[in-house]
Design an enzyme around this catalytic site. Structure first.
Site, PDB file in Angstrom:
ATOM      1  N   MET A  30       0.778  -1.092  -0.058  1.00  0.00           N
ATOM      2  CA  MET A  30       0.035   0.037   0.036  1.00  0.00           C
ATOM      3  C   MET A  30       0.993   1.198  -0.053  1.00  0.00           C
ATOM      4  O   MET A  30       0.304   2.439   0.477  1.00  0.00           O
ATOM      5  CB  MET A  30      -0.971   0.047   1.128  1.00  0.00           C
ATOM      6  CG  MET A  30      -1.809  -1.244   1.146  1.00  0.00           C
ATOM      7  SD  MET A  30      -3.529  -0.742   2.001  1.00  0.00           S
ATOM      8  CE  MET A  30      -2.871  -0.700   3.633  1.00  0.00           C
ATOM      9  N   HIS A  34       9.256   1.572   3.417  1.00  0.00           N
ATOM     10  CA  HIS A  34      10.463   1.825   4.315  1.00  0.00           C
ATOM     11  C   HIS A  34      11.143   0.742   4.041  1.00  0.00           C
ATOM     12  O   HIS A  34      10.894  -0.292   3.140  1.00  0.00           O
ATOM     13  CB  HIS A  34       9.833   1.794   5.731  1.00  0.00           C
ATOM     14  CG  HIS A  34       8.726   0.792   6.057  1.00  0.00           C
ATOM     15  ND1 HIS A  34       9.037  -0.643   5.907  1.00  0.00           N
ATOM     16  CD2 HIS A  34       7.383   0.630   6.190  1.00  0.00           C
ATOM     17  CE1 HIS A  34       8.006  -1.367   6.277  1.00  0.00           C
ATOM     18  NE2 HIS A  34       6.777  -0.520   6.572  1.00  0.00           N
ATOM     19  N   HIS A  37       9.474  -2.874   3.258  1.00  0.00           N
ATOM     20  CA  HIS A  37       9.103  -3.211   1.861  1.00  0.00           C
ATOM     21  C   HIS A  37      10.352  -3.321   0.948  1.00  0.00           C
ATOM     22  O   HIS A  37      10.171  -4.221   0.303  1.00  0.00           O
ATOM     23  CB  HIS A  37       8.334  -1.786   1.420  1.00  0.00           C
ATOM     24  CG  HIS A  37       7.078  -1.348   1.967  1.00  0.00           C
ATOM     25  ND1 HIS A  37       7.024  -0.291   2.837  1.00  0.00           N
ATOM     26  CD2 HIS A  37       5.789  -1.975   1.975  1.00  0.00           C
ATOM     27  CE1 HIS A  37       5.691  -0.196   3.408  1.00  0.00           C
ATOM     28  NE2 HIS A  37       5.007  -1.377   2.768  1.00  0.00           N
ATOM     29  N   GLN A  61     -10.228  -2.392   3.029  1.00  0.00           N
ATOM     30  CA  GLN A  61      -9.702  -3.260   4.093  1.00  0.00           C
ATOM     31  C   GLN A  61      -9.551  -2.287   5.310  1.00  0.00           C
ATOM     32  O   GLN A  61      -9.042  -2.718   6.223  1.00  0.00           O
ATOM     33  CB  GLN A  61      -8.260  -3.637   3.728  1.00  0.00           C
ATOM     34  CG  GLN A  61      -7.139  -2.898   3.447  1.00  0.00           C
ATOM     35  CD  GLN A  61      -6.001  -3.561   2.937  1.00  0.00           C
ATOM     36  OE1 GLN A  61      -6.103  -4.047   1.996  1.00  0.00           O
ATOM     37  NE2 GLN A  61      -4.835  -3.714   3.819  1.00  0.00           N
ATOM     38  N   GLY A 147       5.467  -9.595   4.199  1.00  0.00           N
ATOM     39  CA  GLY A 147       6.271  -9.239   5.499  1.00  0.00           C
ATOM     40  C   GLY A 147       5.408  -9.959   6.807  1.00  0.00           C
ATOM     41  O   GLY A 147       4.376 -10.188   6.881  1.00  0.00           O
ATOM     42  N   LYS A 149       5.521  -9.101   9.441  1.00  0.00           N
ATOM     43  CA  LYS A 149       4.813  -8.263  10.590  1.00  0.00           C
ATOM     44  C   LYS A 149       3.470  -8.476  10.616  1.00  0.00           C
ATOM     45  O   LYS A 149       2.850  -8.360  11.581  1.00  0.00           O
ATOM     46  CB  LYS A 149       5.205  -6.700  10.483  1.00  0.00           C
ATOM     47  CG  LYS A 149       4.623  -5.963  11.459  1.00  0.00           C
ATOM     48  CD  LYS A 149       5.144  -4.629  11.512  1.00  0.00           C
ATOM     49  CE  LYS A 149       4.309  -3.800  10.706  1.00  0.00           C
ATOM     50  NZ  LYS A 149       2.709  -3.624  11.045  1.00  0.00           N
ATOM     51  N   SER A 185       6.936   0.054   9.910  1.00  0.00           N
ATOM     52  CA  SER A 185       5.489   0.258   9.615  1.00  0.00           C
ATOM     53  C   SER A 185       5.203   1.645   9.042  1.00  0.00           C
ATOM     54  O   SER A 185       5.724   2.603   9.509  1.00  0.00           O
ATOM     55  CB  SER A 185       4.646  -0.030  10.790  1.00  0.00           C
ATOM     56  OG  SER A 185       3.399   0.094  10.429  1.00  0.00           O
ATOM     57  N   ARG A 187       2.753   3.159   9.494  1.00  0.00           N
ATOM     58  CA  ARG A 187       1.898   3.661  10.452  1.00  0.00           C
ATOM     59  C   ARG A 187       2.897   4.516  11.650  1.00  0.00           C
ATOM     60  O   ARG A 187       2.321   5.280  12.506  1.00  0.00           O
ATOM     61  CB  ARG A 187       0.782   2.917  11.238  1.00  0.00           C
ATOM     62  CG  ARG A 187      -0.158   2.231  10.376  1.00  0.00           C
ATOM     63  CD  ARG A 187      -1.393   1.903  11.024  1.00  0.00           C
ATOM     64  NE  ARG A 187      -2.652   1.631  10.360  1.00  0.00           N
ATOM     65  CZ  ARG A 187      -2.972   0.776   9.535  1.00  0.00           C
ATOM     66  NH1 ARG A 187      -2.170  -0.190   9.151  1.00  0.00           N
ATOM     67  NH2 ARG A 187      -4.119   0.903   8.449  1.00  0.00           N
TER      68      ARG A 187
HETATM   69  O1  PAF Z   1       0.157  -5.561   3.683  1.00  0.00           O
HETATM   70  C1  PAF Z   1      -0.451  -4.601   2.828  1.00  0.00           C
HETATM   71  O2  PAF Z   1       0.226  -3.628   2.533  1.00  0.00           O
HETATM   72  C2  PAF Z   1      -1.678  -4.630   2.392  1.00  0.00           C
HETATM   73  O3  PAF Z   1      -2.813  -5.276   3.146  1.00  0.00           O
HETATM   74  C3  PAF Z   1      -1.949  -5.611   1.008  1.00  0.00           C
HETATM   75  C4  PAF Z   1      -1.439  -7.023   1.167  1.00  0.00           C
HETATM   76  C5  PAF Z   1      -1.133  -4.954  -0.023  1.00  0.00           C
HETATM   77  C6  PAF Z   1      -3.379  -5.668   0.539  1.00  0.00           C
HETATM   78  O4  PAF Z   1      -3.895  -4.326   0.284  1.00  0.00           O
END
Ligand code: PAF
Length: 301
Positions: A30, A34, A37, A61, A147, A149, A185, A187
């Protein structure tokens, strides 16, 4: 690196690679990248010919009171980091591309979504499972990197790929941590200057619980309590849950046994920011194997 916004164009790139017998590594994200990723991108880069990263802040989500609008975004910075990590294709669709009409179809993974984060975020994993299924269907046969996490998400995705016979191999990569142990994260960007150091208590709580197991504790309630006690020393953190469950299906357990993988998982709030963290471990006679800190070195499972 090329950036693609259309589903058809991404499908063509991936099909074309496979026709040329090139393997595809896929990292769904998403954005607001960081080092966590980047470690997934690097794992994909080291094993595949074509590396695809999706960047899509999936609205389905997020719950009605959650942080969709405030979710951190940095499209230009993300493109730079992905290119530097050797990504070939960045798939960044608009919401209308992914959801051109109201969805009448959804994917729901039962059981493993009931507890842990699923208990307080009842619609979250439905949104994740549905968008990941769409992404897997667009990218096609590949190896996908997630990940650890988001450990519960990893279990959900593994299960949906297995149950729906989706030809995607799902790989979980170790958590990447800040020097004080805080799991990386997107966040973390929300944390105030007081909350940021306080949040590292989650790592210390996991470490404390693992030490407890290392010193011979096999009672799950006592291992869990060791973590709870450490989190309670930090007044800025409010614990939502601390659980020790089986790693493969997140089933509750009361006593730790040899040869079984477990995960100790935590969720806590620092002000309005909800953070999660976990460590996996397995007892093998006198040895305890655990995965608590990746520190930038993804260890694949
Ligand atoms: O972990 C995430 O960034 C999201 O939940 C994902 C797997 C890309 C689905 O939107």
């Amino acid at each position: 690196m090329i950036t693609i916004e259309r589903i058809g164009a991404l499908r063509e790139q991936c099909d074309d690679a496979r026709r040329r017998e090139c393997s595809v590594g896929f990292v769904p994200t998403m954005g607001f990248f960081h080092d966590g990723h980047v470690s997934l991108m690097e794992a994909a880069r080291s094993a595949h010919d074509l590396v695809v990263v999706s960047l899509f802040v999936n609205p389905t989500q997020f719950g009605p009171t959650e942080d969709l609008d405030a979710y951190p975004r940095d499209a230009e910075g993300d493109a730079r980091r992905a290119a530097a990590a050797g990504v070939d294709v960045l798939f960044a669709p608009l919401i209308e591309e992914m959801y051109p009409r109201p969805m009448l179809t959804s994917v729901r993974v039962e059981g493993v979504t009931d507890g842990l984060c699923g208990a307080s975020r009842p619609h979250h994993f439905g949104g994740v499972a549905t968008v990941v299924t769409k992404l897997f269907s667009i990218v096609g046969p590949c190896t996908a990197y997630f990940g650890k996490k988001d450990y519960q998400q990893l279990v959900v995705v593994r299960r949906l790929a297995a149950d729906l016979d989706i030809p995607v191999e799902v790989v979980g990569c170790s958590i990447v941590r800040e020097p004080d142990g805080l799991a990386m994260s997107s966040r973390n960007a929300y944390l105030s200057s007081d909350e940021r150091p306080a949040a590292a208590v989650l790592y210390r709580a996991l470490e404390g619980a693992i030490k407890n197991v290392m010193s011979g504790e096999r009672n799950v309630a006592r291992v869990r309590d060791a973590a709870v006690e450490i989190v309670s020393t930090e007044p800025l953190m409010s614990l939502e849950y601390a659980e020790v469950v089986r790693g493969d299906d997140l089933a509750s357990v009361t006593q730790l046994e040899n040869g079984v993988e477990y995960v100790i998982a935590l969720a806590a709030r620092a002000g309005a920011t909800r953070l999660i963290d976990n460590a996996t471990f397995q007892i093998d006679g006198h040895d305890i194997h655990f995965d608590l800190y990746g520190f930038g070195t993804p260890r694949e499972t």
